[in-house]
Design a protein around this motif. Structure first.
Motif, PDB file in Angstrom:
ATOM      1  N   LEU A 149      43.692  38.434  45.522  1.00 35.79           N
ATOM      2  CA  LEU A 149      44.090  37.890  44.755  1.00 35.79           C
ATOM      3  C   LEU A 149      43.110  36.198  44.395  1.00 35.79           C
ATOM      4  CD1 LEU A 149      47.579  39.788  44.692  1.00 35.79           C
ATOM      5  CD2 LEU A 149      46.419  40.063  43.330  1.00 35.79           C
ATOM      6  N   SER A 150      43.205  36.390  45.322  1.00 31.64           N
ATOM      7  CA  SER A 150      42.893  34.788  45.525  1.00 31.64           C
ATOM      8  C   SER A 150      41.883  34.385  44.853  1.00 31.64           C
ATOM      9  CB  SER A 150      42.639  33.821  46.962  1.00 31.64           C
ATOM     10  OG  SER A 150      43.652  33.841  47.131  1.00 31.64           O
ATOM     11  N   PHE A 151      41.025  35.690  45.189  1.00 34.45           N
ATOM     12  CA  PHE A 151      39.443  35.065  44.576  1.00 34.45           C
ATOM     13  C   PHE A 151      39.887  35.854  42.277  1.00 34.45           C
ATOM     14  CE2 PHE A 151      35.513  37.501  42.227  1.00 34.45           C
ATOM     15  CZ  PHE A 151      34.350  37.136  43.085  1.00 34.45           C
ATOM     16  N   HIS A 152      40.637  36.699  42.684  1.00 34.15           N
ATOM     17  CA  HIS A 152      40.208  36.074  41.357  1.00 34.15           C
ATOM     18  C   HIS A 152      41.459  35.389  40.423  1.00 34.15           C
ATOM     19  CE1 HIS A 152      40.288  40.511  39.792  1.00 34.15           C
ATOM     20  NE2 HIS A 152      40.052  40.756  40.820  1.00 34.15           N
ATOM     21  N   MET A 153      42.261  34.549  41.303  1.00 35.98           N
ATOM     22  CA  MET A 153      42.821  33.747  41.034  1.00 35.98           C
ATOM     23  C   MET A 153      41.831  32.063  40.821  1.00 35.98           C
ATOM     24  SD  MET A 153      45.950  31.345  40.747  1.00 35.98           S
ATOM     25  CE  MET A 153      46.582  29.884  40.130  1.00 35.98           C
ATOM     26  N   LEU A 154      40.806  32.226  41.511  1.00 35.78           N
ATOM     27  CA  LEU A 154      39.596  31.137  41.315  1.00 35.78           C
ATOM     28  C   LEU A 154      38.721  31.162  40.560  1.00 35.78           C
ATOM     29  CD1 LEU A 154      38.252  28.930  42.260  1.00 35.78           C
ATOM     30  CD2 LEU A 154      36.308  30.617  44.219  1.00 35.78           C
ATOM     31  N   ILE A 155      39.035  32.246  39.676  1.00 40.33           N
ATOM     32  CA  ILE A 155      38.150  32.419  38.466  1.00 40.33           C
ATOM     33  C   ILE A 155      38.818  32.091  37.440  1.00 40.33           C
ATOM     34  CG2 ILE A 155      37.345  34.286  36.856  1.00 40.33           C
ATOM     35  CD1 ILE A 155      36.316  36.125  38.945  1.00 40.33           C
ATOM     36  N   GLY A 156      40.223  32.181  37.181  1.00 39.97           N
ATOM     37  CA  GLY A 156      41.507  31.429  36.075  1.00 39.97           C
ATOM     38  C   GLY A 156      40.747  29.631  36.266  1.00 39.97           C
ATOM     39  N   GLU A 157      40.649  29.550  37.761  1.00 35.89           N
ATOM     40  CA  GLU A 157      40.819  28.094  37.613  1.00 35.89           C
ATOM     41  C   GLU A 157      39.464  27.673  37.697  1.00 35.89           C
ATOM     42  OE1 GLU A 157      41.782  27.108  42.169  1.00 35.89           O
ATOM     43  OE2 GLU A 157      43.819  27.678  41.498  1.00 35.89           O
ATOM     44  N   MET A 158      38.007  28.210  37.609  1.00 34.11           N
ATOM     45  CA  MET A 158      37.336  28.176  37.322  1.00 34.11           C
ATOM     46  C   MET A 158      37.108  27.563  35.177  1.00 34.11           C
ATOM     47  SD  MET A 158      34.563  30.638  38.984  1.00 34.11           S
ATOM     48  CE  MET A 158      33.987  30.136  40.843  1.00 34.11           C
ATOM     49  N   THR A 159      37.768  28.374  34.814  1.00 34.86           N
ATOM     50  CA  THR A 159      38.180  27.657  33.247  1.00 34.86           C
ATOM     51  C   THR A 159      38.706  26.699  32.778  1.00 34.86           C
ATOM     52  OG1 THR A 159      40.132  28.799  33.078  1.00 34.86           O
ATOM     53  CG2 THR A 159      38.788  30.225  32.826  1.00 34.86           C
ATOM     54  N   GLY A 160      38.715  25.662  33.388  1.00 33.13           N
ATOM     55  CA  GLY A 160      39.513  24.160  34.202  1.00 33.13           C
ATOM     56  C   GLY A 160      40.128  24.694  32.371  1.00 33.13           C
ATOM     57  N   ASN A 161      40.914  25.912  32.084  1.00 34.05           N
ATOM     58  CA  ASN A 161      42.060  25.840  31.105  1.00 34.05           C
ATOM     59  C   ASN A 161      43.414  25.797  32.001  1.00 34.05           C
ATOM     60  OD1 ASN A 161      44.193  27.018  29.729  1.00 34.05           O
ATOM     61  ND2 ASN A 161      42.706  26.721  27.539  1.00 34.05           N
ATOM     62  N   PRO A 162      44.596  24.705  32.170  1.00 32.44           N
ATOM     63  CA  PRO A 162      45.566  25.036  32.803  1.00 32.44           C
ATOM     64  C   PRO A 162      46.803  26.091  32.587  1.00 32.44           C
ATOM     65  CG  PRO A 162      45.805  23.049  31.046  1.00 32.44           C
ATOM     66  CD  PRO A 162      45.245  23.481  31.111  1.00 32.44           C
ATOM     67  N   MET A 163      46.247  26.382  31.928  1.00 33.26           N
ATOM     68  CA  MET A 163      47.506  27.331  30.863  1.00 33.26           C
ATOM     69  C   MET A 163      47.274  28.743  31.465  1.00 33.26           C
ATOM     70  SD  MET A 163      48.783  28.489  26.907  1.00 33.26           S
ATOM     71  CE  MET A 163      50.204  29.401  26.592  1.00 33.26           C
ATOM     72  N   ILE A 164      45.065  29.437  31.646  1.00 31.76           N
ATOM     73  CA  ILE A 164      45.224  30.230  31.731  1.00 31.76           C
ATOM     74  C   ILE A 164      44.986  30.360  33.707  1.00 31.76           C
ATOM     75  CG2 ILE A 164      42.991  31.338  32.499  1.00 31.76           C
ATOM     76  CD1 ILE A 164      41.787  30.778  29.682  1.00 31.76           C
TER      77      ILE A 164
END
Length: 242
Positions: A149-164
């Protein structure tokens, strides 16, 4: 089901709501110091216990920061702050889990595509670390699912979009217990297979490929739980062996 009389709203909740209104309407600015507990108790004509409970609730929501010996200060709120407590960390019934996994099928492919265009080299290196930590804990369902799940969370953070990022935090919270179940029952091979492919696609900065792999991955997760007439219970023949 019988109806019951409603109880009065707690004093601390009423105080919390008034203070939150001051913050969200901009009457108190980021960095501004709140009145002391004694001052607030005098303003609201309540005990310091009620004030302290209200401040703790605001702090948990990321709206204020309490510094020992210095008081409480208004934080700089973000979209992610407001989203982080939308759904509690609970065990999901199958109907709720179905809705969450269906949402992932719509959401995570485009996110992976966007992340590939914005990720830093450091973030991709961290993605590799999480992948290897999954391998290191292949026999521990708790830790393996955590790093998955942390792997997926990091992909979200990579977008730089706080809503994502906020949405991923919600997804991680609601999926945590369920992901332990699927890892324990199905094993980690499928996670290794798709995460290795995703990692390689991110290293290539191939946004379209990242989206395609992620969409295949989350569709497979859906079928692992629900089947729906399609088989996805075993990893492809070329999947790595744990």
């Amino acid at each position: 089901m019988a109806l019951h009389p409603v109880s009065r709203v707690k004093l601390s909740t009423q105080i919390e709501n008034q203070l939150k209104d001051q913050i969200l309407t901009g009457k108190w600015k980021p960095g501004e110091r709140l009145p002391s507990e004694n001052e607030l108790a005098e303003i609201f004509q309540v005990s310091r216990v009620s004030i302290r409970q209200a401040l703790q609730a605001l702090s948990a929501q990321g709206l204020i920061e309490t510094r020992i010996g210095d008081g409480s200060f208004i934080s700089q709120p973000s979209i992610g702050t407001f989203m982080q407590d939308v759904i509690p960390d609970v065990y999901l019934a199958d109907d709720s889990l179905r809705a969450v996994l269906e949402f992932r099928r719509v959401f995570e492919g485009p996110v992976a595509e966007l992340a590939a265009t914005r990720a830093t080299d450091e973030q991709i290196s961290q993605l590799a670390v999480l992948y290897h930590q999954m391998w290191e804990h292949a026999d521990d369902a708790d830790k393996n699912s955590y790093y998955d799940l942390s792997f997926h969370m990091l992909i979200g953070e990579m977008t730089g979009n706080p809503m994502i990022t906020g949405v991923y935090r919600i997804l991680n919270n609601v999926l945590r217990s369920s992901w332990h179940r699927v890892t324990a029952s199905k094993g980690p091979k499928m996670g290794f297979y798709y995460h290795e492919r995703l990692l390689n696609a991110f290293r290539q900065r191939n946004a379209k490929l990242c989206r395609e792999i992620m969409e295949e991955h989350v569709a497979n997760s859906w079928f692992l739980f629900f089947g729906d007439g399609e088989q996805a219970n075993s990893a492809p023949a070329d999947a790595p062996k744990a």
